[in-house]
Motif scaffolding. Structure first.
Motif, short mmCIF file in Angstrom:
data_model
loop_
_atom_site.label_atom_id
_atom_site.label_comp_id
_atom_site.label_asym_id
_atom_site.label_seq_id
_atom_site.Cartn_x
_atom_site.Cartn_y
_atom_site.Cartn_z
N LEU B 65 0.69 -1.28 0.01
CA LEU B 65 -0.02 -0.19 -0.21
C LEU B 65 0.96 1.24 -0.05
N GLU B 66 1.90 1.21 0.76
CA GLU B 66 2.70 2.17 0.88
C GLU B 66 3.45 2.58 -0.47
N VAL B 67 3.75 1.54 -1.24
CA VAL B 67 4.71 1.41 -2.25
C VAL B 67 3.46 1.99 -3.52
N ALA B 68 2.16 1.77 -3.26
CA ALA B 68 1.14 2.07 -4.21
C ALA B 68 1.04 3.73 -4.03
N GLU B 69 0.78 3.96 -2.79
CA GLU B 69 0.82 5.55 -2.65
C GLU B 69 1.82 6.33 -2.94
N GLU B 75 5.78 11.09 -11.93
CA GLU B 75 5.57 11.82 -13.28
C GLU B 75 5.18 10.60 -14.20
N LEU B 76 4.11 9.95 -14.15
CA LEU B 76 3.87 8.73 -15.15
C LEU B 76 2.40 9.12 -15.64
N PRO B 77 2.23 8.41 -16.96
CA PRO B 77 0.67 8.71 -17.29
C PRO B 77 -0.01 7.37 -16.64
N ALA B 78 -1.26 7.93 -16.51
CA ALA B 78 -2.19 6.99 -15.30
C ALA B 78 -2.21 5.54 -16.06
N ASP B 79 -2.19 5.35 -17.39
CA ASP B 79 -2.21 3.88 -17.54
C ASP B 79 -0.96 3.00 -17.22
N GLU B 80 0.17 3.72 -17.02
CA GLU B 80 1.52 3.00 -16.84
C GLU B 80 1.28 2.80 -15.32
N LYS B 81 0.56 3.97 -14.48
CA LYS B 81 0.32 3.71 -12.99
C LYS B 81 -0.63 2.69 -12.61
N LEU B 82 -1.58 2.61 -13.74
CA LEU B 82 -2.54 1.47 -13.56
C LEU B 82 -1.88 0.01 -13.69
N ARG B 83 -0.83 -0.17 -14.65
CA ARG B 83 -0.33 -1.45 -14.71
C ARG B 83 0.68 -1.75 -13.58
N LEU B 85 0.22 -0.79 -10.66
CA LEU B 85 -0.81 -1.23 -9.32
C LEU B 85 -1.14 -2.82 -9.60
N SER B 86 -1.47 -3.18 -10.78
CA SER B 86 -1.63 -4.42 -11.06
C SER B 86 -0.57 -5.35 -10.68
N ARG B 87 0.58 -4.94 -10.98
CA ARG B 87 1.67 -5.56 -10.47
C ARG B 87 1.74 -5.91 -9.11
N TYR B 88 1.65 -4.56 -8.23
CA TYR B 88 1.97 -4.77 -6.78
C TYR B 88 0.96 -5.58 -6.39
N GLN B 89 -0.39 -5.60 -6.74
CA GLN B 89 -1.52 -6.13 -6.25
C GLN B 89 -1.44 -7.64 -6.38
N MET B 90 -0.86 -8.07 -7.72
CA MET B 90 -0.97 -9.56 -7.94
C MET B 90 0.10 -10.30 -7.27
N LYS B 91 0.99 -9.49 -7.14
CA LYS B 91 2.62 -10.05 -6.67
C LYS B 91 2.25 -10.06 -5.00
N ILE B 175 -0.20 -12.54 -15.36
CA ILE B 175 -1.41 -12.51 -15.14
C ILE B 175 -1.97 -10.88 -14.75
N ALA B 176 -0.79 -10.32 -14.11
CA ALA B 176 -1.05 -8.98 -13.63
C ALA B 176 -1.23 -8.03 -14.87
N ASP B 177 -0.30 -8.21 -15.96
CA ASP B 177 -0.26 -7.57 -17.34
C ASP B 177 -1.66 -7.78 -18.11
N GLN B 178 -2.01 -9.24 -17.99
CA GLN B 178 -3.44 -9.51 -18.72
C GLN B 178 -4.61 -8.87 -17.95
N LEU B 179 -4.70 -8.81 -16.65
CA LEU B 179 -5.63 -8.26 -16.05
C LEU B 179 -5.79 -6.59 -16.25
N ALA B 180 -4.51 -6.08 -16.31
CA ALA B 180 -4.35 -4.58 -16.55
C ALA B 180 -5.01 -4.54 -17.95
#
Lengths: 213, 213
Positions: B65-69, B75-83, B85-91, B175-180
């Motif tokens: 959660l701290e990593v995600a926050e 300075e990243l586009p939101a789609d990269e941030k979403l990707r 987040l998906s990696r953090y969450q699935m890991k 899996i994270a990338d496919q879900l993203a």
């Protein structure tokens, strides 16, 4: 009061108790008191506490599942089928949240034959989604029908037992349509201006266009 | 063996037991036996069974959660941030499935201050997603940051505690990338050839394009 009505009351009260406290934390004595029934009479209607858990879990799942399965053979584009699945699923969750909570959260307490039957219901739901996604791929309108896509899309709807408020301001039909939009369109706007990732690039399929509403 | 190691063992064994049997169905005596520790020694390390449930639930959630926050201000586009987040969450889910199962499934057994704290963690996760979606909307690349979108997208990833096999063939990164991809692109291909629903139509935003990788 007919026997059927008593059984329905037992199922409703037990569903509410299991949803609020959890299956394992709910005692049979507590259940009898809440349902205003003696222990002997309770076991006239149910075989065991585990049987009760199974009855509650499957109670409001079988019927929408049959409706969903009937969708498979209908002459409709897959995106319309997905929208209808979303409506069925969100209506079921909104109308029967206690039982659906028990289905998703407490099903792991079932063993043996009950477990097999519950997993059978889950597999049937998943199969409907898998078939509809496959139909969409064959129609040229969907990107993928692989297992991760099935699970990922199911999550959009199934996770709602955690957050859905059946008494909230937004009707479940509207929530269903918004969730279907997420499943169909994703978050990106202006995809025509963005590079499609290689794994997602698919050539246009005329069949799809003729099937589109 | 240091005190810290004993506590870690208690948390690990209790997490496995709770995940397998459920919190309410796991007795303290059973836990002591599995962790090879006396009851007195157990209560030297934990305040109560409820305290243990809380420790297990939050254990592997706070750090990612701290990593995600921290991602929010990058300075990243939101789609990269979403990707990401998906990696953090699935890991997190893949690496700590028993504890995450307990977090999602048994958290409702917590009361009072523990419940408030756990709901605080959930709210923080949800806030990260809400902020990233809002950033995407402001960048002109995302369709929506409304609460239903946040919940729907979270479901894609959070529901995976039900089906993810950490020892499966597919690495969690893939899996994270496919879900993203599902979250970003949705199921429809060739969206350029399909009518955009009125609620989804958004005019192109140059800012978004300059931010795209």
């Amino acid at each position: 009061m007919s026997e059927e009505t008593t059984k329905q009351r037992i199922l409703r009260v037990a569903g509410e108790l299991f949803a609020a406290k959890g299956y394992a934390a709910t005692g049979v004595a507590e259940l009898c008191e809440a349902a205003n029934i003696g222990k002997g009479a309770l076991y006239h209607h149910i075989k065991s506490k585990e049987d009760l858990l199974y009855q509650i879990s499957k109670r409001h799942v079988e019927e929408p599942l049959e409706v969903a399965e009937a969708l498979i053979d209908m002459e409709l584009p897959a995106d319309e089928k997905l929208r209808r699945l979303s409506r069925y699923q969100m209506k079921t969750i909104a109308d029967h949240l206690p039982e659906i909570t028990v289905y998703f959260r407490d099903g792991h307490h079932l063993d043996g034959e009950y477990r097999t039957k519950l997993e059978g219901l889950r597999a049937r739901w998943e199969r409907v989604w898998a078939v509809v996604l496959r139909q969409g791929v064959d129609q040229g309108i969907f990107r993928s029908a692989d297992p991760i896509s099935v699970k990922g899309l199911l999550g959009i709807f199934n996770y709602s037992w955690v957050w859905l408020d059946p008494d909230g301001l937004l009707p479940h039909e509207e929530i269903a349509d918004q969730l279907a939009d997420i499943a169909l369109w994703g978050q990106l706007v202006n995809t025509r201006d963005r590079a499609v990732p290689a794994s997602k690039a698919t050539s246009p399929a005329p069949v799809a266009l003729s099937l589109s509403p």
